[in-house]
Design an enzyme around this catalytic site. Structure first.
Site, PDB file in Angstrom:
ATOM      1  CE  LYS A 130      -4.335  -1.295   2.269  1.00  0.00           C
ATOM      2  NZ  LYS A 130      -5.201  -1.007   3.435  1.00  0.00           N
ATOM      3  CD  GLU A 172      -0.876  -0.750  12.702  1.00  0.00           C
ATOM      4  OE1 GLU A 172      -1.742  -1.418  12.107  1.00  0.00           O
ATOM      5  OE2 GLU A 172      -0.977   0.477  12.894  1.00  0.00           O
ATOM      6  CE  LYS A 214       0.059  -5.003   5.680  1.00  0.00           C
ATOM      7  NZ  LYS A 214       0.248  -3.581   6.008  1.00  0.00           N
ATOM      8  CD  GLU A 224      -8.148  -2.458   2.442  1.00  0.00           C
ATOM      9  OE1 GLU A 224      -8.646  -2.196   3.544  1.00  0.00           O
ATOM     10  OE2 GLU A 224      -7.306  -1.739   1.890  1.00  0.00           O
ATOM     11  CG  ASN A 232      -8.548  -1.656   7.025  1.00  0.00           C
ATOM     12  OD1 ASN A 232      -7.455  -1.116   6.942  1.00  0.00           O
ATOM     13  ND2 ASN A 232      -9.237  -2.037   5.956  1.00  0.00           N
ATOM     14  CG  HIS A 235      -6.170   0.778  10.835  1.00  0.00           C
ATOM     15  ND1 HIS A 235      -5.892  -0.248  11.726  1.00  0.00           N
ATOM     16  CD2 HIS A 235      -4.975   1.166  10.328  1.00  0.00           C
ATOM     17  CE1 HIS A 235      -4.581  -0.454  11.741  1.00  0.00           C
ATOM     18  NE2 HIS A 235      -4.012   0.374  10.911  1.00  0.00           N
TER      19      HIS A 235
END
Length: 351
Positions: A130, A172, A214, A224, A232, A235
């Site tokens: 990303k 995170e 991940k 996505e 997310n 997020h």
């Protein structure tokens, strides 16, 4: 993807089979990163008989703009970059996002190597391809999916990371324990003190396990459209908190920390998250505090959610925990549930 202590000092060797000798190498970084680590990276290449050129960009989330992207592109042009050039993104999430976006569009695309220097970038933003910049109306609304040639994660560079930045990355990392791997969650519960001391071996384990989660999720859903949305967690409201405070009050991981608490509260309200799970998630986030106070208007957060890139047809999607290691993506969260959750985290932040 390579995770290894001391890797930055041997970066050129690690990339010898990936980056051809006749490619020009441009390092995009920021002054606080260049001072302790830029010369080490340059020395690695000089020992291999290769030259690198360093291009600096301003520090901080507010430099993630189209105007900054244009300035960086102009610097590449002025230094003679062409399609046989590669960009090394040396820095945290901001550098990775901007340099990755730059690489994806410069001359219609040149290679990029991510060399993350923050914990948050090592466990999350440098992985998955990303890229993006922000608009005033929201975070990362302009960007691309652009996979790097390689990702080099050296836990030793975290030694110079400011304490607040380091803890931001830990929030995170927690996400991966909630969404997929309970062992990560349990590691962070049981090894809090050692992680806060930045134990090198423990960090290498944590970073490796987060990357595995991940990489597994992204490989199944690169763009996505499905499963990747579980990344997310925290997020949805986290991004809204950042945008509502003009990216001045929260580091990204801090906003995600509050966002995870809010999502857990929403899950409890919707009877998707049992009380024990909710207590463990909220308790773990708060165990790695402090977090900045939440001083926002709840209705403002709701408005931000409507312009978030994850909102489809005016309906925001939330990732809600159903257990440690299990989440569901839902689009049936009421406005009232969001407002109540924001008001609750505002009260918690005052404690």
């Amino acid at each position: 993807m390579l995770v290894e202590r001391g890797l930055l000092r041997s970066a050129a060797a690690a990339l010898s089979l990936t980056v051809p000798l006749d490619w020009r190498v441009f390092v995009v970084t920021q002054a606080p990163v260049r001072k302790p680590w830029g010369d080490i990276l340059r020395k690695s290449f000089s020992q291999a008989g290769r030259k690198v050129e360093i291009i600096e960009m301003p520090d901080g989330e507010r430099s993630k703009t189209l105007s900054q992207l244009e300035k960086l592109a102009s610097k590449l042009v002025s230094r003679g970059a062409d399609r046989r050039s590669v960009i090394l993104a040396l820095g945290g999430g901001v550098v990775g996002d901007v340099a990755g976006f730059l690489a994806s569009i410069f001359m219609r695309g040149i290679p990029v190597v991510q060399i993350p220097t923050t914990l948050l970038a090592q466990v999350d933003s440098a992985i998955g391809g990303k890229t993006g910049v922000n608009l005033k109306s929201g975070k990362n609304l302009l960007g691309t999916f652009y996979q790097p040639l390689a990702v080099l994660a050296d836990p030793d560079v975290l030694a110079t990371l400011p304490e607040r930045e380091y803890r931001s990355g830990l929030f995170e990392a927690m996400k991966y324990g909630v969404i997929r791997n309970p062992a990560i969650f349990e590691l962070m519960e049981s090894q809090r003190d050692a992680l806060l001391r930045r134990d090198g071996a423990l960090l290498e384990t944590l970073i490796t396990e987060c990357i595995r989660v991940k990489a597994d999720v992204v490989s199944a859903d690169e763009r996505e459209s499905g499963e990747r949305r579980i990344l997310n967690f925290g997020h949805t409201i986290g991004h809204a908190l950042e945008a509502e405070t003009d990216y001045k009050q929260f580091l990204h991981g801090e906003a995600v920390g509050w966002g995870m608490i809010a999502a857990t509260m929403i899950g409890a309200t919707m009877q998707m998250t049992d009380s024990l799970t909710a207590q463990r998630i909220i308790g773990l986030v708060r165990a790695y505090a402090p977090l900045p106070r939440v001083e926002v208007n709840s209705e403002g957060i709701v408005r931000r959610l409507l312009s978030d890139k994850k909102t489809v047809g005016g309906v925001p999607h939330f990732v809600l925990p159903t257990g440690i290691g299990k989440v569901e993506v839902v689009n049936s969260v009421s406005t009232q549930a969001v407002i109540e959750a924001v008001e609750e985290i505002k009260k918690l932040s005052e404690a």
